[in-house]
Design a protein around this motif. Structure first.
Motif, PDB file in Angstrom:
ATOM      1  N   HIS A 149      66.370  10.609  81.162  1.00  0.00           N
ATOM      2  CA  HIS A 149      66.251   9.565  80.142  1.00  0.00           C
ATOM      3  C   HIS A 149      66.158   8.188  80.767  1.00  0.00           C
ATOM      4  O   HIS A 149      66.575   7.986  81.907  1.00  0.00           O
ATOM      5  CB  HIS A 149      67.393   9.637  79.114  1.00  0.00           C
ATOM      6  CG  HIS A 149      68.754   9.335  79.667  1.00  0.00           C
ATOM      7  ND1 HIS A 149      69.632  10.317  80.068  1.00  0.00           N
ATOM      8  CD2 HIS A 149      69.400   8.165  79.860  1.00  0.00           C
ATOM      9  CE1 HIS A 149      70.768   9.760  80.492  1.00  0.00           C
ATOM     10  NE2 HIS A 149      70.649   8.451  80.380  1.00  0.00           N
ATOM     11  N   PHE A 171      58.660   3.228  91.160  1.00  0.00           N
ATOM     12  CA  PHE A 171      59.977   3.858  91.350  1.00  0.00           C
ATOM     13  C   PHE A 171      59.827   5.372  91.548  1.00  0.00           C
ATOM     14  O   PHE A 171      60.650   6.144  91.069  1.00  0.00           O
ATOM     15  CB  PHE A 171      60.902   3.598  90.156  1.00  0.00           C
ATOM     16  CG  PHE A 171      61.303   2.153  89.996  1.00  0.00           C
ATOM     17  CD1 PHE A 171      62.410   1.663  90.663  1.00  0.00           C
ATOM     18  CD2 PHE A 171      60.575   1.302  89.182  1.00  0.00           C
ATOM     19  CE1 PHE A 171      62.791   0.333  90.515  1.00  0.00           C
ATOM     20  CE2 PHE A 171      60.947  -0.031  89.034  1.00  0.00           C
ATOM     21  CZ  PHE A 171      62.057  -0.520  89.698  1.00  0.00           C
ATOM     22  N   SER A 224      53.954   5.328  82.603  1.00  0.00           N
ATOM     23  CA  SER A 224      55.327   5.405  83.112  1.00  0.00           C
ATOM     24  C   SER A 224      56.323   5.595  81.974  1.00  0.00           C
ATOM     25  O   SER A 224      56.085   5.192  80.835  1.00  0.00           O
ATOM     26  CB  SER A 224      55.626   4.107  83.847  1.00  0.00           C
ATOM     27  OG  SER A 224      57.008   3.925  83.947  1.00  0.00           O
ATOM     28  N   ARG A 245      60.146  21.101  85.616  1.00  0.00           N
ATOM     29  CA  ARG A 245      59.562  20.761  84.307  1.00  0.00           C
ATOM     30  C   ARG A 245      58.101  20.327  84.441  1.00  0.00           C
ATOM     31  O   ARG A 245      57.291  20.545  83.543  1.00  0.00           O
ATOM     32  CB  ARG A 245      60.397  19.690  83.599  1.00  0.00           C
ATOM     33  CG  ARG A 245      60.415  18.317  84.218  1.00  0.00           C
ATOM     34  CD  ARG A 245      61.297  17.345  83.402  1.00  0.00           C
ATOM     35  NE  ARG A 245      61.052  15.953  83.717  1.00  0.00           N
ATOM     36  CZ  ARG A 245      61.555  15.299  84.767  1.00  0.00           C
ATOM     37  NH1 ARG A 245      62.345  15.944  85.615  1.00  0.00           N
ATOM     38  NH2 ARG A 245      61.267  14.022  84.973  1.00  0.00           N
TER      39      ARG A 245
HETATM   40  C1  LIG Z   1      62.312   8.654  90.206  1.00  0.00           C
HETATM   41  S1  LIG Z   1      62.169   7.888  88.627  1.00  0.00           S
HETATM   42  C2  LIG Z   1      60.480   8.128  88.305  1.00  0.00           C
HETATM   43  C3  LIG Z   1      59.826   7.090  87.395  1.00  0.00           C
HETATM   44  C4  LIG Z   1      58.378   7.413  87.155  1.00  0.00           C
HETATM   45  N1  LIG Z   1      57.589   7.122  88.328  1.00  0.00           N
HETATM   46  C5  LIG Z   1      57.774   6.733  85.949  1.00  0.00           C
HETATM   47  O1  LIG Z   1      56.787   5.988  86.100  1.00  0.00           O
HETATM   48  O2  LIG Z   1      58.240   7.007  84.855  1.00  0.00           O
HETATM   49  C6  LIG Z   1      62.957   9.109  87.679  1.00  0.00           C
HETATM   50  C7  LIG Z   1      63.525   8.552  86.411  1.00  0.00           C
HETATM   51  O3  LIG Z   1      62.464   8.185  85.510  1.00  0.00           O
HETATM   52  C8  LIG Z   1      62.882   8.412  84.179  1.00  0.00           C
HETATM   53  N2  LIG Z   1      61.953   9.377  83.562  1.00  0.00           N
HETATM   54  C9  LIG Z   1      60.946  10.004  84.183  1.00  0.00           C
HETATM   55  N3  LIG Z   1      60.293  10.797  83.294  1.00  0.00           N
HETATM   56  C10 LIG Z   1      60.911  10.665  82.101  1.00  0.00           C
HETATM   57  C11 LIG Z   1      60.712  11.210  80.813  1.00  0.00           C
HETATM   58  N4  LIG Z   1      59.738  12.073  80.568  1.00  0.00           N
HETATM   59  N5  LIG Z   1      61.549  10.825  79.805  1.00  0.00           N
HETATM   60  C12 LIG Z   1      62.519   9.946  80.048  1.00  0.00           C
HETATM   61  N6  LIG Z   1      62.763   9.420  81.242  1.00  0.00           N
HETATM   62  C13 LIG Z   1      61.971   9.761  82.257  1.00  0.00           C
HETATM   63  C14 LIG Z   1      64.307   8.895  84.239  1.00  0.00           C
HETATM   64  O4  LIG Z   1      65.155   7.762  84.141  1.00  0.00           O
HETATM   65  C15 LIG Z   1      64.353   9.525  85.603  1.00  0.00           C
HETATM   66  O5  LIG Z   1      65.643   9.681  86.089  1.00  0.00           O
END
Ligand SMILES: C[S@@+](CC[C@H](N)C(=O)[O-])C[C@H]1O[C@@H](n2cnc3c(N)ncnc32)[C@H](O)[C@@H]1O
Length: 412
Positions: A199, A86, A106, A39
């Protein structure tokens, strides 16, 4: 002049839908390798002919990045939000890759913004790639928690685990994309719904929904209470001295090893003082008490912690409660201890005033596989005598037993 070490550009894709960092397009135009989730690769202009690695498994991508750095090939890693929060940055650094980071908003910041809520003081936890129970227990313990999710450990599973706790959930799917959907829901509705990945879930107690955030005043949601613990009995409303004395409570709480991410049951809770002190140290707490007038809720409110009270007599009242990490048994007979041991919590702490109960309790815990130790505690407290002298005033002796289940016998 020395050779400049090529760095991997690690760029975040903005979860609030903002434009990419201006330096990203330039880096992509000159890149020989671009790594990212499908994506993310679809969301940016990767030049035709540039090698791409779709995540998936990280290990092969890390090897390709290391090879690119060694060959001097410009490489870009695309990540969600802030790669240092994270995110993938930890793994890139762990294998020693030189990096330059372009952070974006984020998913956690975007979710709170979409909900219209402040989030300084909120706890952020992840259920991504690990046992989701600590994240669930953080939601049970604290008023405002953001959970990064993974398939199978998302809003539905958190909703199911929050049954019985007073929470609203905000589920933010596909943030920053045309498919973005932000839903306010209850734990029960969340449990019965299928949610899209990725999510983020916000778990909010009523005071956090009201926008007062409901965070601890010191903005340290996982920090131990500034007022300490093993507080005097006067710090709790209690009836007929039905309270674990401070000296006994100090050892009991220490042996329960409460911390953020763990669930403690306080069975036969009385005033709730043991459970409340576990909550002050970050644990989620379930207090089981048969007396509906026991002042547990009032005491918890006085100390600013969330303790879920189950009114009913153990062992029957224990059925259906979520599995604990530690149990304090302050009241009830051998039948209660047997029901507790049946649930195989890693730690059990029992306070006994009646000596005839000690040997059966030890035998029961040992038969259930626990390593048991115990001691008798009889504090003698300083007290004043007329004329300025001091004396020692005895408190009633109590036997405190600790059972520890060896890791091999614990639930997976
Ligand atoms: C490995 S973490 C990465 C977090 C990322 N570094 C941030 O700052 O958003 C991955 C998780 O972030 C969340 N996430 C990342 N992008 C997202 C988006 N566009 N919409 C909703 N949740 C998202 C989801 O819970 C996903 O499983």
């Amino acid at each position: 002049m020395g050779r400049v070490t090529p760095t991997v550009l690690v760029a975040g894709i903005d979860a609030a839908g903002g434009p990419a960092h201006p330096a990203l397009a330039e880096a992509l135009a000159g890149a020989g390798l671009v790594v990212g989730a499908a994506r993310h690769l679809a969301a940016v202009p990767v030049p035709p002919g540039c090698v791409t690695v779709v995540l998936g498994p990280l290990a092969p991508a890390l090897d390709r990045l290391a090879a690119a750095v060694a060959a001097g090939t410009p490489a870009v890693v695309l990540a969600s939000g802030d790669p240092g929060f994270f995110g993938i940055l930890r793994r890139l650094r762990a294998v020693g890759l030189p990096v330059r980071v372009l952070p974006a908003v984020s998913s956690v910041a975007a979710a709170f913004a979409r909900a219209g809520l402040p989030w300084d003081g909120a706890a952020v936890v992840t259920a991504h790639g690990r046992d989701p129970r600590p994240a669930l227990n953080a939601c049970r313990a604290l008023p405002a928690v953001a959970v990064l999710t993974a398939p199978g450990a998302g809003a539905a599973e958190l909703g199911a685990g929050l049954a019985g706790w007073d929470r609203r959930l905000v589920v933010a799917e596909h943030l920053g994309t045309p498919d973005e959907r932000v839903t306010w829901t209850t734990p029960a509705e969340a449990a019965a719904t299928t949610w899209a990945d990725p999510h983020v879930v916000l778990s909010l107690a009523p005071e956090a929904v009201a926008g007062s955030a409901g965070m601890r005043a010191d903005d340290q949601p996982a920090a131990a209470s500034a007022g300490g613990w093993a507080l005097p009995e006067s710090a709790y409303a209690h009836r007929d001295s039905m309270i674990t004395k401070a000296e006994v409570r100090a050892l009991a709480v220490a042996r329960l090893r409460p911390r953020l991410g763990r669930l403690v049951w306080d069975v036969g809770a009385g005033s709730g003082s043991v459970g409340i002190e576990c909550a002050l140290l970050g644990a989620a707490v379930l207090a089981v008490e048969r007396d509906p007038d026991a002042p547990i809720r009032a005491n918890a409110a006085r100390h600013g912690v969330d303790v879920r009270v189950v009114t009913g007599a153990a062992p029957a009242a224990l059925a259906g409660l979520p599995d604990p990490d530690a149990v304090f048994v302050g009241g009830g007979g051998v039948d209660v201890l047997a029901a507790v041991a049946d649930r195989r919590p890693p730690r059990v702490v029992v306070a006994l005033a009646a000596l005839d109960r000690v040997a059966p309790a030890v035998h029961l815990l040992r038969a259930a596989g626990y390593a048991v130790d115990g001691c008798q505690l009889a504090a003698a407290r300083l007290a004043d005598l007329p004329g300025g002298s001091l004396r020692l005033a005895a408190t009633n002796p109590v036997v405190l037993l600790t059972g520890e289940l060896p890791s091999a016998r614990r639930k997976p």
